[in-house]
Enzyme design. Structure first.
Site, PDB file in Angstrom:
ATOM      1  N   ARG A 277      -1.185   8.191 -16.326  1.00  0.00           N
ATOM      2  CA  ARG A 277      -2.642   8.353 -16.247  1.00  0.00           C
ATOM      3  C   ARG A 277      -3.276   8.500 -17.630  1.00  0.00           C
ATOM      4  O   ARG A 277      -4.417   8.074 -17.838  1.00  0.00           O
ATOM      5  CB  ARG A 277      -2.993   9.557 -15.384  1.00  0.00           C
ATOM      6  CG  ARG A 277      -2.774   9.264 -13.909  1.00  0.00           C
ATOM      7  CD  ARG A 277      -3.203  10.439 -13.093  1.00  0.00           C
ATOM      8  NE  ARG A 277      -2.969  10.181 -11.689  1.00  0.00           N
ATOM      9  CZ  ARG A 277      -2.803  11.146 -10.798  1.00  0.00           C
ATOM     10  NH1 ARG A 277      -2.836  12.401 -11.160  1.00  0.00           N
ATOM     11  NH2 ARG A 277      -2.602  10.841  -9.541  1.00  0.00           N
TER      12      ARG A 277
ATOM     13  N   LYS B   2       2.366   9.284   9.441  1.00  0.00           N
ATOM     14  CA  LYS B   2       1.592   9.430  10.676  1.00  0.00           C
ATOM     15  C   LYS B   2       0.494   8.401  10.880  1.00  0.00           C
ATOM     16  O   LYS B   2      -0.219   8.057   9.940  1.00  0.00           O
ATOM     17  CB  LYS B   2       0.930  10.814  10.672  1.00  0.00           C
ATOM     18  CG  LYS B   2       1.911  11.937  10.772  1.00  0.00           C
ATOM     19  CD  LYS B   2       1.180  13.195  11.189  1.00  0.00           C
ATOM     20  CE  LYS B   2       1.603  14.372  10.361  1.00  0.00           C
ATOM     21  NZ  LYS B   2       0.520  15.120   9.820  1.00  0.00           N
TER      22      LYS B   2
ATOM     23  N   GLY C 151       0.186   6.837  -4.560  1.00  0.00           N
ATOM     24  CA  GLY C 151       1.082   7.707  -3.799  1.00  0.00           C
ATOM     25  C   GLY C 151       2.546   7.290  -3.829  1.00  0.00           C
ATOM     26  O   GLY C 151       3.061   6.837  -4.850  1.00  0.00           O
TER      27      GLY C 151
ATOM     28  N   GLY D  48      -5.106   9.073  -2.459  1.00  0.00           N
ATOM     29  CA  GLY D  48      -6.155   9.349  -1.469  1.00  0.00           C
ATOM     30  C   GLY D  48      -7.379   8.478  -1.692  1.00  0.00           C
ATOM     31  O   GLY D  48      -7.973   7.954  -0.741  1.00  0.00           O
TER      32      GLY D  48
HETATM   33  P1  AMP Z   1       2.593   9.491   3.871  1.00  0.00           P
HETATM   34  O1  AMP Z   1       2.419  10.791   3.165  1.00  0.00           O
HETATM   35  O2  AMP Z   1       1.843   9.386   5.164  1.00  0.00           O
HETATM   36  O3  AMP Z   1       2.419   8.274   2.999  1.00  0.00           O
HETATM   37  O4  AMP Z   1       4.118   9.471   4.354  1.00  0.00           O
HETATM   38  C1  AMP Z   1       5.184   9.543   3.462  1.00  0.00           C
HETATM   39  C2  AMP Z   1       6.314  10.219   4.149  1.00  0.00           C
HETATM   40  O5  AMP Z   1       6.619   9.553   5.357  1.00  0.00           O
HETATM   41  C3  AMP Z   1       7.590  10.221   3.343  1.00  0.00           C
HETATM   42  O6  AMP Z   1       7.888  11.538   2.984  1.00  0.00           O
HETATM   43  C4  AMP Z   1       8.624   9.652   4.296  1.00  0.00           C
HETATM   44  O7  AMP Z   1       9.846  10.363   4.294  1.00  0.00           O
HETATM   45  C5  AMP Z   1       7.964   9.781   5.642  1.00  0.00           C
HETATM   46  N1  AMP Z   1       8.490   8.807   6.606  1.00  0.00           N
HETATM   47  C6  AMP Z   1       8.519   7.482   6.486  1.00  0.00           C
HETATM   48  N2  AMP Z   1       9.126   6.911   7.541  1.00  0.00           N
HETATM   49  C7  AMP Z   1       9.504   7.907   8.358  1.00  0.00           C
HETATM   50  C8  AMP Z   1      10.182   7.958   9.614  1.00  0.00           C
HETATM   51  N3  AMP Z   1      10.584   6.854  10.214  1.00  0.00           N
HETATM   52  N4  AMP Z   1      10.405   9.167  10.158  1.00  0.00           N
HETATM   53  C9  AMP Z   1       9.988  10.301   9.546  1.00  0.00           C
HETATM   54  N5  AMP Z   1       9.329  10.307   8.366  1.00  0.00           N
HETATM   55  C10 AMP Z   1       9.082   9.134   7.776  1.00  0.00           C
END
Ligand code: AMP
Length: 380
Positions: A14, A179, A337, A360
């Site tokens: 950054r 999610k 991210g 974000g």
């Molecule tokens: P996010 O913060 O929504 O971008 O999600 C990132 C996180 O999603 C990472 O820490 C991954 O370990 C988790 N993740 C990705 N795929 C899976 C999965 N199939 N089951 C559980 N966690 C997951």
């Protein structure tokens, strides 16, 4: 806002990304007053560890000229004002962490006024905080005559804005991560803009359950099953391709610690998942399907890992998508991210057209939202 460990900067991306704007202001004879937040400041002890002093030191080296640090717990006070009054054209000073002032994250007027009182022009180059309305990006902008965006901000707006509003087609968007609930508006907005939407990561299993498949112990958001059905119907009615995993890497139990390399995996077709296992990465057939979609694309936007990539045994899908993006001639945009970290760790950073400095902020941009930090500039 760089990551620090024991007072040492562990990733200076950054800082490097901010240099073109700072150099331009110096070259044009500006007296450059830099300000930034650093981490979260919740306690008095945080004020010991979250000082911007290490940043002044490293910026001095990167710029090849002194960046004078003017530490004040008030960020702007009489000593700071005196230091500003003493500046000559081309001088650079750095203020203390803006979050030392409690008003910063509430966009409180007193701190915005303090910041505005020491400058004539406000230049915002902090894309990473553009989705928040704080004193140092929004409040101050409203109190000066000229508030503009810097080169880094401009680059982010150009790449992300063009991808969403004016993409060279085919436009493929890849979404992963944990999610569905976190990405509802991104999924919906990107479906309208792209030609193919690829879903991976934990969120894919809610879609697969919505298709009526057994998903075992995989991550699921039952309250979003209807939403996933809606999105699949929306893709169909818009004539868009919505790609979901056709096979998946499954494990008995979620690894603890998360990076435990001794876990045993098995691959199952997406419609044959056993009830007692958990899907944690996309399988080899899905890797091929997703890589093929990227090959023929002209614009690709990617946000979110394809699996539990923190574990080396469950990182193959995320690595393969990064490799496919590194290989294609398309304009490739990484939405900050985890995906940005994965691309950099794998050494593909220089092969991407643009890696966003805001996780974000880039997601909210892809949702089609107006970012307060961008909107506050009166000349973009
Ligand atoms: P996010 O913060 O929504 O971008 O999600 C990132 C996180 O999603 C990472 O820490 C991954 O370990 C988790 N993740 C990705 N795929 C899976 C999965 N199939 N089951 C559980 N966690 C997951």
């Amino acid at each position: 806002n760089v990551p620090l460990k024991n007072g040492e900067i562990t990733d200076e991306n950054r800082l490097v990304a901010a240099l073109p704007t700072i150099k331009k202001l110096i070259a044009d004879g500006g007296k450059v007053i830099l300000c930034s937040h650093l981490g979260k400041v919740k306690t008095e002890e945080d004020k010991q560890t979250k000082t911007l002093a290490p940043v002044a030191k490293r910026l001095t080296e990167l710029l090849g000229q002194e960046v004078k640090f003017v530490p004040s717990l008030e960020v702007v006070d009489d000593t700071v004002k005196a230091a500003v009054d003493a500046m000559k054209d081309g001088d650079v000073i750095l203020l203390e962490n803006t979050r030392f002032r409690a008003e910063e994250t509430k966009n409180g007027e007193a701190f915005s006024k303090d910041l505005a009182s020491i400058c004539d022009v406000f230049v915002n180059d902090a894309f990473g905080t553009a989705h928040r309305a704080h004193c140092s990006n929004v409040g101050v902008a409203g109190l000066v005559d000229t508030a503009v965006v810097g080169y880094l901000m401009q680059k982010e707006i150009d790449f992300l804005g063009n991808a969403v509003e004016n993409p060279v087609r085919p436009f493929v968007a890849i979404l992963g991560g944990a999610k569905v609930a976190d990405k509802l508006n991104v999924i919906s907005n990107l479906l309208e803009k792209c030609d193919t939407l690829i879903i991976g990561g934990g969120m894919a299993y809610t879609f697969l359950k919505a298709k009526g498949y057994e998903i075992g112990k995989s991550l699921v958001d039952d309250s979003k099953i209807d939403y996933c059905k809606e999105m699949m119907a929306k893709a169909e009615s818009l004539g868009k391709k919505l790609l979901l995993p056709v096979d998946t890497v499954m494990i008995e139990d979620f690894p603890n610690p998360i990076d435990d390399p001794s876990i045993k995996t098995e691959v199952f077709d997406a419609d044959k998942m056993p009830a007692d296992k958990e899907g944690c990465d996309i399988g080899p057939k899905t890797i091929e399907l997703y890589s093929d979609a990227v090959k023929t694309a002209k614009t690709v936007v990617w946000n979110g890992p394809m699996g539990v990539f923190e574990n080396p045994v469950l990182a193959a899908g995320t690595k393969a998508v990064a490799a496919a993006l590194a290989d294609t001639d398309a304009t490739t945009i990484i939405g900050g991210g985890d995906s940005a970290a994965a691309v950099n760790q794998l050494g593909y950073g220089s092969k991407m057209s643009h890696i966003s400095t805001g996780g974000g902020a880039s997601l909210e941009f892809l949702e089609g939202k107006e970012l307060p930090g961008v909107a506050a500039a009166n000349d973009k």
